[in-house]
Design an enzyme around this catalytic site. Structure first.
Site, PDB file in Angstrom:
ATOM      1  N   HIS A   1       8.278  50.300  34.954  1.00 13.88           N
ATOM      2  CA  HIS A   1       9.463  50.762  35.673  1.00 13.88           C
ATOM      3  C   HIS A   1       9.799  52.199  35.334  1.00 13.88           C
ATOM      4  CE1 HIS A   1      12.115  50.514  32.098  1.00 13.88           C
ATOM      5  NE2 HIS A   1      11.484  49.389  31.811  1.00 13.88           N
TER       6      HIS A   1
ATOM      7  N   CYS B   1       8.330  46.630  27.876  1.00 15.27           N
ATOM      8  CA  CYS B   1       8.045  47.188  29.201  1.00 15.27           C
ATOM      9  C   CYS B   1       7.360  48.542  29.052  1.00 15.27           C
ATOM     10  CB  CYS B   1       9.336  47.356  30.000  1.00 15.27           C
ATOM     11  SG  CYS B   1      10.094  45.809  30.529  1.00 15.27           S
TER      12      CYS B   1
END
Length: 205
Positions: free
Chosen positions: A160, A176
């Site tokens: 992301h 992440c």
């Protein structure tokens, strides 16, 4: 009748080269070498978050050997790079932020969903570690998920964007992989749902 003398071979070769020049130029323009370097595109102006990245972390085409097919995402956690395989020993490389100590992982996964300006719902395990976090945050410029998200199947992790570009190149996340918003928007357009994702702690020697 007088016949004109034959053109010398050197002059004839020169004339043929001039005639062929337009075709050769067109062939050169269509050669797909380095065409994905965004900084080489006409009218390109770096965004504020891209300007914060060191040259090594900026998006660029690199030499990259792998047996994975073109289109595959390969993450090298220790290097802080994400690669999109292009074939012909080339890959498009992005600088990334990765999981901090205790939150790094590896495996073979795939992209199962994509979202623009994604909402953020911290998973229960993150809330347990950081109870001060919001239970929900709508997508937008202030959201830590950034401009785009690609969801990695079978995990709570995502590739992301970020509203903290200074964290790229560092081990700061809960697992992440984060990119500056300009890069994650570029990646989002290239990567379809179903794309293979290979996460490695270190590159192969």
């Amino acid at each position: 009748m007088h016949r004109p003398a034959a053109l010398p071979a050197l002059v004839l070769a020169a004339l043929l080269a001039i005639a062929a020049a337009p075709a050769l130029a067109q062939s050169w323009r269509s050669t797909p070498t380095e065409t994905l370097r965004i900084e080489d595109q006409p009218g390109y102006e770096p965004t504020a978050d891209e300007e914060q990245l060191s040259p090594a972390l900026q998006r660029q085409m690199v030499f990259f050997r792998t047996t994975e097919p073109p289109g595959t995402i390969i993450v090298h956690t220790s290097e802080r790079f994400l690669y999109v395989v292009q074939g012909n020993n080339r890959a498009l490389r992005y600088g990334i932020g990765v999981g901090r100590d205790g939150f790094q992982w590896q495996g073979l996964k795939s992209i199962v969903r994509k979202a623009e300006w994604p909402d953020w719902t911290p998973p229960p395990e993150m809330i347990e570690r950081q109870p001060y976090l919001p239970r929900f945050m709508a997508g937008g410029p202030g959201n830590p998920m950034g401009a785009r998200a690609l969801y990695i199947g079978g995990t709570v992790y995502r590739i992301h964007g970020t509203n903290q570009p200074q964290t790229i190149g560092h081990a700061v996340s809960s697992g992440c992989f984060r990119l500056v918003n300009a890069d994650v928007m570029d990646l989002y357009e290239r990567i379809p749902v179903g794309t293979k994702v290979v996460v490695k702690q270190a590159p192969e020697l």
